[in-house]
Design an enzyme around this catalytic site. Structure first.
Site, short mmCIF file in Angstrom:
data_model
loop_
_atom_site.label_atom_id
_atom_site.label_comp_id
_atom_site.label_asym_id
_atom_site.label_seq_id
_atom_site.Cartn_x
_atom_site.Cartn_y
_atom_site.Cartn_z
N THR A 1 13.80 48.18 35.44
CA THR A 1 14.18 46.60 35.11
C THR A 1 12.99 45.95 34.50
O THR A 1 11.93 45.99 34.86
CB THR A 1 14.28 46.01 36.52
OG1 THR A 1 15.40 46.68 37.31
CG2 THR A 1 14.85 44.63 36.15
N LYS B 1 21.65 43.08 34.06
CA LYS B 1 21.17 43.47 35.53
C LYS B 1 20.40 42.07 35.98
O LYS B 1 20.50 41.60 36.86
CB LYS B 1 19.97 44.34 35.37
CG LYS B 1 18.91 44.52 36.05
CD LYS B 1 19.13 45.33 37.27
CE LYS B 1 18.02 44.95 38.38
NZ LYS B 1 18.16 45.82 39.51
N LYS C 1 10.28 39.38 40.84
CA LYS C 1 10.24 39.83 39.46
C LYS C 1 11.64 39.66 38.55
O LYS C 1 11.46 39.04 37.41
CB LYS C 1 10.06 41.33 39.77
CG LYS C 1 9.84 42.26 38.21
CD LYS C 1 10.06 43.69 38.42
CE LYS C 1 10.37 44.29 37.31
NZ LYS C 1 10.47 45.68 37.26
P1 NAD Z 1 7.56 52.21 42.15
O1 NAD Z 1 6.18 51.49 41.81
O2 NAD Z 1 7.61 52.71 43.40
O3 NAD Z 1 7.51 53.55 41.15
C1 NAD Z 1 6.81 53.36 39.77
C2 NAD Z 1 6.43 54.74 39.50
O4 NAD Z 1 5.94 54.94 38.21
C3 NAD Z 1 4.92 55.14 40.33
O5 NAD Z 1 5.17 56.36 41.10
C4 NAD Z 1 3.83 54.97 39.32
O6 NAD Z 1 2.83 56.07 39.82
C5 NAD Z 1 4.69 55.71 38.07
N1 NAD Z 1 4.28 55.17 36.72
C6 NAD Z 1 3.54 53.94 36.42
N2 NAD Z 1 3.04 54.23 35.06
C7 NAD Z 1 3.40 55.35 34.70
C8 NAD Z 1 3.10 56.25 33.45
N3 NAD Z 1 2.39 55.47 32.47
N4 NAD Z 1 3.31 57.50 33.21
C9 NAD Z 1 3.84 57.97 34.53
N5 NAD Z 1 4.25 57.38 35.82
C10 NAD Z 1 3.99 56.15 35.84
O7 NAD Z 1 8.64 51.29 41.79
P2 NAD Z 1 10.13 51.41 42.13
O8 NAD Z 1 10.36 50.64 43.34
O9 NAD Z 1 10.60 52.80 42.16
O10 NAD Z 1 10.87 50.68 40.80
C11 NAD Z 1 11.01 51.18 39.72
C12 NAD Z 1 11.79 50.49 38.71
O11 NAD Z 1 13.12 50.13 39.37
C13 NAD Z 1 11.17 48.86 38.49
O12 NAD Z 1 11.53 48.60 37.22
C14 NAD Z 1 12.10 48.12 39.52
O13 NAD Z 1 12.12 46.80 39.26
C15 NAD Z 1 13.48 48.74 39.39
N6 NAD Z 1 14.44 48.81 40.62
C16 NAD Z 1 13.69 48.90 42.05
C17 NAD Z 1 14.48 48.62 43.05
C18 NAD Z 1 14.09 48.80 44.22
O14 NAD Z 1 14.70 48.57 45.44
N7 NAD Z 1 12.91 49.72 44.45
C19 NAD Z 1 15.96 48.62 42.71
C20 NAD Z 1 16.25 48.33 41.50
C21 NAD Z 1 15.60 48.43 40.31
#
Ligand code: NAD
Length: 299
Positions: A94, A169, A244
């Site tokens: 997102t 979204k 966010k």
């Molecule tokens: P998270 O922080 O758990 O996971 C993100 C991952 O990306 C981490 O493991 C981090 O190490 C990795 N990362 C960061 N920079 C990187 C890079 N340069 N190269 C490789 N890996 C890298 O976040 P999440 O909860 O999994 O959310 C991910 C996305 O999904 C976000 O944009 C969030 O807004 C969206 N989202 C989350 C949810 C939720 O309920 N958690 C629901 C819908 C959407």
């Protein structure tokens, strides 16, 4: 065998990558955290030690990263120079619409097909393969993107041109944030007026106030067994993530010249809640702020 490069194996990406592997695809998994890569390997993926290694020879690249700057840098500095131009590029994070469009244009200039495909549904839906995807891409490319997303989805929508996935979204989540606050306020008022909250739930659920935030995700503990309100608001969709998304909506509204006063108010309330230290609680925990019962959340 379809070969997928999966980058970003956090709360969401872990389950999504596992579902690609379960569907019989070869998944090359990369994350900055080696623990996250180990978990993906245990779920049937193969480890990659760099983005370039993951995307080499891929049929599709899927990213699930925290925010716009991560997506701009991973595509701009790593994916576009190492993936074959035949690879479908799908960002499921997102992020702000401008970043999505900028990466899409950069990808197109490099000869790639790109989609922004953010999701609705949380960690449990990511694990169960029941996410809803909102896809922004060229119409002619949509069927190919849809086929790649299938093992992770309960529903897939073509929202429109590149950037439209992110637009759908943030509009959806702005509506969700506003409706949850409305439901929380109604319960707080019902309680003060001496109404039995469970009785109010039954009435509201069958009356014109009915909405998803009330009947599927009820913030008052009790009526909806699966709701985070029954687990002291742990798990679910974090208030910090709702904040966010509301910020992204307000930024987009300001740029587009749209008037979104309720969205602005929702953002201010979630910013207050987050500032008080409750960002890691489910977004329905806002109810306890309106009830003056924030201390209960610490129990
Ligand atoms: P998270 O922080 O758990 O996971 C993100 C991952 O990306 C981490 O493991 C981090 O190490 C990795 N990362 C960061 N920079 C990187 C890079 N340069 N190269 C490789 N890996 C890298 O976040 P999440 O909860 O999994 O959310 C991910 C996305 O999904 C976000 O944009 C969030 O807004 C969206 N989202 C989350 C949810 C939720 O309920 N958690 C629901 C819908 C959407």
């Amino acid at each position: 065998m379809t070969r997928i490069a999966f980058i970003g194996l956090g709360n969401m990406g872990a389950g999504m990558a596992a579902n690609q592997a379960k569907a019989g695809r070869e998944v090359l998994a990369f994350d900055l955290s080696s623990a996250a890569v180990d978990k993906a390997v245990a779920a049937g993926c193969r480890p990659a030690s760099t983005v370039a290694e993951a995307v080499a020879g891929a049929d599709a690249v899927i990213t699930m990263l925290p925010a716009g700057p991560h997506v701009r840098s991973v595509y701009g500095e790593q994916v576009l120079s190492a993936a074959p131009t035949s690879a479908l590029l799908i960002d499921c994070s997102t992020i702000d619409i401008d970043s999505a469009r900028a990466v899409g244009e950069q990808a197109k200039a490099g000869g790639f097909r790109f989609a922004d495909a953010p999701v609705s549904g949380g960690i449990m839906a990511a694990e169960a393969g029941t996410l809803a995807f909102m896809v922004g891409c060229e119409t002619a490319d949509y069927p190919a993107f849809e086929e790649i997303l299938q093992p992770m989805a309960r529903a897939i929508f073509h929202a429109g041109a590149p950037g439209a996935g992110q637009a759908a979204k943030i509009c959806n989540n702005m509506l969700l944030g506003i409706s949850m606050i409305g439901v929380c306020e109604a319960f707080a008022l019902a309680e003060k007026l001496g109404l039995d909250p469970e009785r109010f739930f039954e009435i509201g659920s069958k009356s014109s106030g009915q909405c998803w935030s009330l009947t599927t995700y009820c913030p008052w503990p009790g009526p909806v067994e699966t709701a985070p309100s029954n687990r002291n608001y742990d798990g679910g969709f974090l208030s910090a993530l709702m904040l966010k998304d509301l910020k992204l909506a307000q930024e987009a509204a300001a740029r587009a010249g749209a008037s979104t006063p309720m969205g602005a108010q929702a953002e201010a309330l979630y910013a207050l809640f987050d500032g008080l230290g409750y960002g890691q609680k489910d977004f329905s925990a806002m109810l306890q702020m309106f009830r003056g019962r924030l201390d209960d959340l610490k129990a």
